[in-house]
Scaffold this motif. Sequence first.
Motif, PDB file in Angstrom:
ATOM      1  N   LYS A 262       0.818  -1.208   0.000  1.00 11.40           N
ATOM      2  CA  LYS A 262       0.000   0.000   0.000  1.00 11.40           C
ATOM      3  C   LYS A 262       0.855   1.264   0.000  1.00 11.40           C
ATOM      4  O   LYS A 262       0.442   2.298  -0.526  1.00 11.40           O
ATOM      5  CB  LYS A 262      -0.932   0.006   1.216  1.00 11.40           C
ATOM      6  CG  LYS A 262      -2.054  -1.022   1.134  1.00 11.40           C
ATOM      7  CD  LYS A 262      -2.993  -0.881   2.327  1.00 11.40           C
ATOM      8  CE  LYS A 262      -4.140  -1.893   2.235  1.00 11.40           C
ATOM      9  NZ  LYS A 262      -5.068  -1.764   3.377  1.00 11.40           N
ATOM     10  N   PHE A 263       2.021   1.178   0.620  1.00  9.63           N
ATOM     11  CA  PHE A 263       2.890   2.354   0.689  1.00  9.63           C
ATOM     12  C   PHE A 263       3.274   2.831  -0.710  1.00  9.63           C
ATOM     13  O   PHE A 263       3.342   4.036  -0.978  1.00  9.63           O
ATOM     14  CB  PHE A 263       4.145   2.039   1.498  1.00  9.63           C
ATOM     15  CG  PHE A 263       5.157   3.147   1.522  1.00  9.63           C
ATOM     16  CD1 PHE A 263       4.935   4.291   2.275  1.00  9.63           C
ATOM     17  CD2 PHE A 263       6.320   3.065   0.767  1.00  9.63           C
ATOM     18  CE1 PHE A 263       5.864   5.325   2.291  1.00  9.63           C
ATOM     19  CE2 PHE A 263       7.260   4.086   0.781  1.00  9.63           C
ATOM     20  CZ  PHE A 263       7.022   5.217   1.550  1.00  9.63           C
ATOM     21  N   PHE A 264       3.515   1.903  -1.632  1.00 13.15           N
ATOM     22  CA  PHE A 264       3.938   2.269  -2.977  1.00 13.15           C
ATOM     23  C   PHE A 264       2.779   2.764  -3.841  1.00 13.15           C
ATOM     24  O   PHE A 264       2.993   3.178  -4.982  1.00 13.15           O
ATOM     25  CB  PHE A 264       4.614   1.078  -3.654  1.00 13.15           C
ATOM     26  CG  PHE A 264       5.951   0.729  -3.052  1.00 13.15           C
ATOM     27  CD1 PHE A 264       7.091   1.398  -3.430  1.00 13.15           C
ATOM     28  CD2 PHE A 264       6.046  -0.256  -2.083  1.00 13.15           C
ATOM     29  CE1 PHE A 264       8.321   1.089  -2.877  1.00 13.15           C
ATOM     30  CE2 PHE A 264       7.269  -0.578  -1.523  1.00 13.15           C
ATOM     31  CZ  PHE A 264       8.410   0.095  -1.913  1.00 13.15           C
ATOM     32  N   SER A 265       1.580   2.708  -3.324  1.00 14.43           N
ATOM     33  CA  SER A 265       0.426   3.245  -4.055  1.00 14.43           C
ATOM     34  C   SER A 265       0.034   4.636  -3.567  1.00 14.43           C
ATOM     35  O   SER A 265      -0.918   5.221  -4.074  1.00 14.43           O
ATOM     36  CB  SER A 265      -0.774   2.296  -3.909  1.00 14.43           C
ATOM     37  OG  SER A 265      -1.182   2.213  -2.552  1.00 14.43           O
ATOM     38  N   LEU A 266       0.790   5.169  -2.598  1.00 12.10           N
ATOM     39  CA  LEU A 266       0.475   6.474  -2.038  1.00 12.10           C
ATOM     40  C   LEU A 266       1.070   7.597  -2.882  1.00 12.10           C
ATOM     41  O   LEU A 266       1.990   7.391  -3.676  1.00 12.10           O
ATOM     42  CB  LEU A 266       1.013   6.586  -0.611  1.00 12.10           C
ATOM     43  CG  LEU A 266       0.463   5.600   0.428  1.00 12.10           C
ATOM     44  CD1 LEU A 266       1.192   5.791   1.750  1.00 12.10           C
ATOM     45  CD2 LEU A 266      -1.035   5.777   0.597  1.00 12.10           C
ATOM     46  N   ASN A 267       0.535   8.795  -2.695  1.00 11.95           N
ATOM     47  CA  ASN A 267       1.113  10.020  -3.228  1.00 11.95           C
ATOM     48  C   ASN A 267       1.684  10.819  -2.060  1.00 11.95           C
ATOM     49  O   ASN A 267       0.993  11.032  -1.058  1.00 11.95           O
ATOM     50  CB  ASN A 267       0.068  10.855  -3.971  1.00 11.95           C
ATOM     51  CG  ASN A 267      -0.389  10.196  -5.251  1.00 11.95           C
ATOM     52  OD1 ASN A 267       0.360   9.452  -5.886  1.00 11.95           O
ATOM     53  ND2 ASN A 267      -1.628  10.455  -5.650  1.00 11.95           N
ATOM     54  N   VAL A 268       2.927  11.252  -2.179  1.00  5.02           N
ATOM     55  CA  VAL A 268       3.593  11.934  -1.074  1.00  5.02           C
ATOM     56  C   VAL A 268       4.319  13.167  -1.592  1.00  5.02           C
ATOM     57  O   VAL A 268       4.598  13.298  -2.786  1.00  5.02           O
ATOM     58  CB  VAL A 268       4.616  11.002  -0.373  1.00  5.02           C
ATOM     59  CG1 VAL A 268       3.927   9.814   0.263  1.00  5.02           C
ATOM     60  CG2 VAL A 268       5.684  10.542  -1.352  1.00  5.02           C
ATOM     61  N   VAL A 269       4.610  14.094  -0.663  1.00  2.00           N
ATOM     62  CA  VAL A 269       5.526  15.181  -0.966  1.00  2.00           C
ATOM     63  C   VAL A 269       6.917  14.564  -1.008  1.00  2.00           C
ATOM     64  O   VAL A 269       7.394  14.038  -0.006  1.00  2.00           O
ATOM     65  CB  VAL A 269       5.447  16.294   0.092  1.00  2.00           C
ATOM     66  CG1 VAL A 269       6.499  17.365  -0.191  1.00  2.00           C
ATOM     67  CG2 VAL A 269       4.058  16.904   0.119  1.00  2.00           C
ATOM     68  N   CYS A 270       7.546  14.610  -2.153  1.00  5.68           N
ATOM     69  CA  CYS A 270       8.762  13.825  -2.368  1.00  5.68           C
ATOM     70  C   CYS A 270       9.924  14.379  -1.553  1.00  5.68           C
ATOM     71  O   CYS A 270      10.399  15.498  -1.791  1.00  5.68           O
ATOM     72  CB  CYS A 270       9.122  13.821  -3.848  1.00  5.68           C
ATOM     73  SG  CYS A 270      10.354  12.567  -4.266  1.00  5.68           S
ATOM     74  N   SER A 271      10.377  13.589  -0.600  1.00  5.51           N
ATOM     75  CA  SER A 271      11.500  13.964   0.244  1.00  5.51           C
ATOM     76  C   SER A 271      12.180  12.697   0.731  1.00  5.51           C
ATOM     77  O   SER A 271      11.531  11.664   0.908  1.00  5.51           O
ATOM     78  CB  SER A 271      11.046  14.806   1.435  1.00  5.51           C
ATOM     79  OG  SER A 271      10.189  14.060   2.275  1.00  5.51           O
ATOM     80  N   GLN A 272      13.468  12.788   0.985  1.00  4.84           N
ATOM     81  CA  GLN A 272      14.202  11.614   1.421  1.00  4.84           C
ATOM     82  C   GLN A 272      13.752  11.098   2.785  1.00  4.84           C
ATOM     83  O   GLN A 272      13.618   9.886   2.972  1.00  4.84           O
ATOM     84  CB  GLN A 272      15.698  11.906   1.438  1.00  4.84           C
ATOM     85  CG  GLN A 272      16.549  10.656   1.557  1.00  4.84           C
ATOM     86  CD  GLN A 272      18.009  10.951   1.371  1.00  4.84           C
ATOM     87  OE1 GLN A 272      18.478  12.029   1.705  1.00  4.84           O
ATOM     88  NE2 GLN A 272      18.732  10.004   0.832  1.00  4.84           N
TER      89      GLN A 272
END
Length: 308
Positions: A170-180
């Motif tokens: 499920k984590f890889f299907s999320l949309n996130v603010v891209c940050s390390q």
Amino acid sequence: MANSTALYSNITQVSVYSNKNIETVRMALLILCICFCFFLYFLTLILCVYFTTAHIRENTRYVLFVHMLINDTLYLVLVITLFLGALYMVFLPVPLCYFLVSLCTTSFRVTPYNLAVMALERYVAICYPLRHAQLCTPQRSHAAIAIIWAVGFLPCVADFIALSSSVGTKFFSLNVVCSQPGLLKTSEQNTMRSITLVLSFALVGLIIVYTYIRIMLIARKFSSGKSSAFKAGKTVMLHAFQLLLCMTSFTSYLIDTYIKYYLDSLPIINFLLFTCLPRFLSPFIYGVRDEVFRKYIIKWHSSAIALG
């Protein structure tokens, strides 16, 4: 975890700015655009010289130098993109975000590796001049570049394995603010990234120190300060200076820790000084200093002005 993340890169130490800081942000972005335009201008001149001059393309030293410039350009494009995305809260799918961050961190590691190979090339040229033409060929330099990228990418493979084993699909299907930091889910990831970074800079530093000492020992046999050995020693010292500039990212965490409460715009200042500035200086440190490139750059620049 915050410690090693800050040591690794500055691109994620940014938040949404309040209205009172918007002018500072705009000024910083304007400075960034101006510096990037100057960087691209000198990069274009150097690349034009490189791709239009046969004997330069066949010189291992210049092959490695141009590769470093191209890699620095890739790193700047990626890091600026990620910085602006974090600044303006742009959401990206996790797979795309992970790919961009991995490519960015690999590019970050490639720079010191490239400096080490450039120092070794000068070492062979001075200490083993009769074997230099045999050992340092364009084909071998291309192979060295491929190895550099492979070594730089291996930690990302280990990081992905550690991340995949700790999070669900499920984590890889999320949309996130891209940050390390958003991709650091386990202590193993944090440890691997810290150890990889420290070992990389330590190893490169040792290589540069060793090659400089050996070259200067050869140079002492010559009375003239204009000998090729003395010039090679100065070149290796420039590699050490460039490595030191790359290592300035280490100081950003300390600055953020102790000064962030007194200066709201510190993250973007750190980004400009410790992430972008070392790469902006590369064409000037090497390209403008080198006699061959300087001669052709002046010629190309004069021709451009005449046509304009």
